[in-house]
Structures are given as structure tokens and as C-alpha cells.
Write an enzyme that holds these catalytic residues in place. Structure first.
Site, PDB file in Angstrom:
ATOM      1  N   GLY A   1       0.874  -1.214  -0.115  1.00 26.77           N
ATOM      2  CA  GLY A   1      -0.081  -0.062   0.075  1.00 26.77           C
ATOM      3  C   GLY A   1       0.876   1.146  -0.138  1.00 26.77           C
ATOM      4  O   GLY A   1       0.618   2.126  -0.769  1.00 26.77           O
ATOM      5  N   HIS A   2       1.797   1.374   0.815  1.00 23.89           N
ATOM      6  CA  HIS A   2       2.700   2.394   1.045  1.00 23.89           C
ATOM      7  C   HIS A   2       3.349   2.523  -0.316  1.00 23.89           C
ATOM      8  O   HIS A   2       3.786   3.548  -0.777  1.00 23.89           O
ATOM      9  CB  HIS A   2       3.630   2.367   2.198  1.00 23.89           C
ATOM     10  CG  HIS A   2       3.159   2.178   3.463  1.00 23.89           C
ATOM     11  ND1 HIS A   2       3.128   1.042   4.379  1.00 23.89           N
ATOM     12  CD2 HIS A   2       2.548   3.267   4.237  1.00 23.89           C
ATOM     13  CE1 HIS A   2       2.543   1.207   5.402  1.00 23.89           C
ATOM     14  NE2 HIS A   2       2.296   2.483   5.378  1.00 23.89           N
TER      15      HIS A   2
END
Lengths: 281, 281
Positions: free
Chosen positions: A36-37
Site C-alpha cells: 500500500g505504501h
């Protein structure tokens, strides 16, 4: 990749680059980076000349009974991932550098932050908004990328930027999910045994809501009931909230119309997970 | 001199100048300029390449029963005085530009702003700190000059700058007084008839305190008593506070030691006046 722990030194260096006409992209994180990051870093990379990431487990956004001490940390892995993602500057400050002795100034958003997670986590958004204001002053980004996973945080940060006149463009990156649909989160690492499987019901409840709306359901209460019913059939889960709101105002809605945020927060065992979906209707 | 009412346009223009290596000096005011303001403009002029002043009667720093509506305004005179003082950019926004519909973000300093005027004017420093944060983001000054007349405001703004990492140097300009000693203030214009004379007791009480300390008095309570006694002998005056505090922490002190802030707030008729003196002992 350069690593800075001093707010003042990073501020000075980045301001120099900004004035040289470089566009600064920024992704603030609490570390323990996952895909996600990394997707947010890719978005920021594409939008900027200089990519800045921060890793700071911000103590002021944790409540007294929350998981500040046990929050997962792995700086060596984060450093490697940032390097690979093309981060130019990694900001990794200490608590003391961010909140020195005698610290006493906080930023509060008083409307959007009062509902959803704000109701269950008093002080959480004060911590978020304060640290984002500080990071924006230190990094002075042209573009900052936040994940849709924290939908309310996105709205509160957008409000902060507008209200306090930060010259920052906020970009929202879509939720990244595991193959089985679980939204990526650093807290997923807490899920033990059957809880990992039980956690799938968050995404499943959102997909149910989406399909009901797409099939013509126009009453928010009916959707909410069906979602709650789905949670009821999974053991070991307690629902914190299931909410259907206008994405812009975060007001509750009855008629499913406009840009709709459907957000859930549940305890799976003793792990609090959130997830959401945005539906245009 | 260019006059801007748009935060966004001013922000863009000044950022360009800043990146050209120009040092931006800034004096935020509520207008109705007097020699006190002009002295701050001179200080900022000497410290910068581009001089910015703002005129904005900030509604959020006035309480519901305070003098927002009657606060004196004279933009034409202010404009002329700014021009003469060498102001390059005059920022003169509307309330709607600064606090658009749906505004909901405020900055609070939670320690220094709780005492002195903060106790009597709840919400005042929230308004001050919020508008200063906004103005700093819009103007992005290298140097900002504030008047010692508002001693507590100075300390609160210094704390804001430190805590939220604003890259701004705060400079404090000394109090400018009328020939008879009355500290200059836009609110002096409210003083009618004998009240103008009565108001001299503020400065006189501070001079008395100073001379007592210089003569060896080391007990704050004795100084406070003598000051209160001075006020008692002037009719039409009611004391809001007479306080002797450490200038850095704003803590009350008993022993007159270090950098000492002696501050008074009194009602002269229905006009609230403040004054202060700093004594090194």
C-alpha cells in the site's frame, strides 16, 4: 537516498531544491511499509522531481490504551524498500525532535474529525492533523500522497490544507489489497490464527454494499442492515461501526445518492481494522 | 506598493520572490495603524528585501461580547501609511477569503495562552494563533515582527513557530508610547474625556514596579500590592489583572529573579487596555 533525522536540516535542504524549481513529492508514513505504501510512493514519484518519505510512529495520534508501544517497526526493511522505491530523502526523526520538551501547540479539525474513527479514538485526529502540519512545514511538498484506506484522514487532511492555506496538492492513492481482498495495513501483522480469515469479512461486507447499490438499492439503512448481518455470522468479531456517509461532508445519509463513503471499523479479536469503499451513485 | 486580497495569488507571487533569494519581512496587523505599527514596519524593512504588511481585523480572536464590530478601521489612511513606510505588498483579505464557508481548522497553544489575557478572553489566542499560522503559510516570511505591547501574544507566537516548525524568525519590536507614556494602541481612540488621563496609570504602575525592583525589592507580592494600590487611587478604573511572571514560561513568580514580565490589564471606563514591561533582574 539521504536519511535525515533533523527537521531543521531537512527543511533547509528541501527548500533549496524547491527554489531550484524541483517539484517535491511527499509520502508521510508510520513505517513497516507494505505494498500500500509502495503504491503511494510510486504515485508521488510520478508527480515530482524529488521524492520524500517520512517514517515516524507519531505518538500524539495514539490514545492511552492504544498500540503505540507494540506498533510494528522495522527500519532496516523500510530503508531498503524506500531506496528501491526511488525515495531521495527519508525523514526519520525521533520523538524528541518532533515534540521537544515543553511542546504545547496542536491543530484540530472540528467537524470532519468528530465522526467515524474520531468518535471512538478521541485525540486521534488532533495527533494526525498536528503531525501533518509539522511535516508539511518541514518538507514543504508540492504534492503529498495519502492512502484511501484512511478515508477520514484523507478528508481531514484536505480540510487542513484548505483551511490553513498550505500550498500543497493532496493526492489520494487507492486501497491496495491482498489477493484475498484484505486491505493492506501494518496492523495485519497482529492477526493470529483464524483471525486472518475472519478479517476477510470487512472487504466482503463492502462488496455486498456495493453490489446492493449497483442493483438499485437506494436506502442506506437497508445496506447497513445487510452489512451488519454479514458481520453477525462471523465469530470473534465485534463491530465498532458500519457507516454510510456523504464522502465530502462526512454527514450520514439515508438516500444513496452522490459520492458515498461506506466505512467499517471492527475488532477482530483484539485487533482494530478499518476498511472502506467509495461508490458514485 | 501592490495590494492583494487573494491569499492564493499573494502566496504565489511571494514564493517566486523568495526563491529569487529575496528575504521576506512581514508585519501582520489589524490596521488603524499608529506609530507602534510603523516602528515594526521599520524593523522589518531593515531586516528584509521585500516588506509585506497585512491588514485584517481577525474575527476569530474576538469574543462574542468584544469589540469586533466597533474596532476602528481606516483603510485609506492605512494604505497611505504603508506606502510611506516602504511596504511592497499589502495583504487586505476579506473575512470570506480567510474563513471560507465550512471553515473548521484551528490551532491552539495549550500552556502559555491559558494565563493572563487568555483567562479573561477565552478563544482569543486560538484566533490569534490560527490566523498567524494561516498568514505564515500565505506570506512564507523569513522574518516576522510583532510588538512587545502584546507580550503574551509574542510568547504564544514564538511557541507556535517552534512547535509547528515554521521557518520564520520572530523579531519583537519595543513598545512605542505617547509623550505622556500611554502605550500606543488602536483602542486608545475609544478613550473619551478624563479616561485618556486616567489611562496613564497603567504605565505609571509599571514604572513604579521597575523602580521598586531596581531599588532592591525581591518579593513579587510587594510589588504587586504597590501597583494595585496605585490603581485603587484612580477613579473609573477596574483592574482585570496585575501579574508578575517569568517571561519565558509565563509562570507566576514570587522571587523577582531572571527575566520578569510585569503585565497589567485594566478597564478604563468600558475600554480594556493592556501594558507591560520586561525587567532583567
Amino acid at each position: 537516498m539521504k536519511i535525515f533525522d533533523s527537521p531543521q536540516k531537512l527543511q533547509k535542504e528541501l527548500f533549496g531544491l524547491k527554489c531550484d524549481g524541483k517539484k517535491i513529492g511527499f509520502v508521510p508514513t508510520m513505517g513497516y511499509l507494505h505494498d500500500g505504501h509502495l503504491s503511494l510512493l510510486r504515485i508521488a514519484r510520478d508527480k515530482s522531481d524529488v521524492l520524500v518519505a517520512s517514517i515516524f510512529v507519531n505518538p500524539t495520534q495514539f490514545g492511552p490504551n492504544e498500540d503505540l508501544d507494540s506498533y510494528p517497526r522495522d527500519f532496516k526493511s523500510d530503508e531498503m524498500l524506500c531506496e528501491k522505491a526511488g525515495v531521495d530523502y527519508l525523514f526519520y526523526p525521533t520523538n524528541e525532535a518532533m515534540y521537544p520538551d515543553g511542546y504545547s501547540t496542536y491543530v484540530d479539525e472540528h467537524v470532519l474529525s468528530q465522526v467515524l474513527c474520531g468518535r471512538k479514538r478521541p485525540g486521534h485526529f488532533r495527533g494526525v492533523v498536528t503531525v501533518v502540519a509539522k511535516l508539511f512545514n518541514i518538507v514543504m511538498p508540492d504534492v503529498a500522497v495519502f492512502g484511501q484506506k484512511d478515508a477520514q484522514q484523507v478528508r481531514v487532511v484536505q480540510q487542513l490544507v484548505r483551511d490553513l492555506n498550505f500550498p500543497v496538492e493532496v493526492i489520494v492513492g487507492p486501497i491496495v489489497r491482498e489477493v484475498d481482498g484484505l486491505a493492506m495495513s501494518s496492523r495485519n501483522t497482529y492477526l493470529k490464527g483464524d483471525d486472518r480469515n475472519r478479517a476477510l469479512v470487512l472487504n466482503q461486507s463492502l462488496l455486498l454494499a456495493k453490489s446492493m447499490i449497483e442493483s438499485g438499492e437506494s436506502n442506506a439503512l437497508n445496506v447497513k442492515k445487510a452489512m451488519l448481518n454479514k458481520f453477525k455470522h462471523v465469530s470473534g468479531i465485534s463491530v465498532d461501526y458500519v457507516e454510510i456517509r456523504n464522502y465530502d461532508t462526512l454527514d450520514e445519509i439515508e438516500l444513496l445518492d452522490g459520492i458515498i463513503l461506506i466505512a467499517v471499523a471492527v475488532m477482530v479479536g483484539d485487533v482494530r481494522l478499518i476498511d472502506n469503499i467509495i461508490v458514485w451513485n
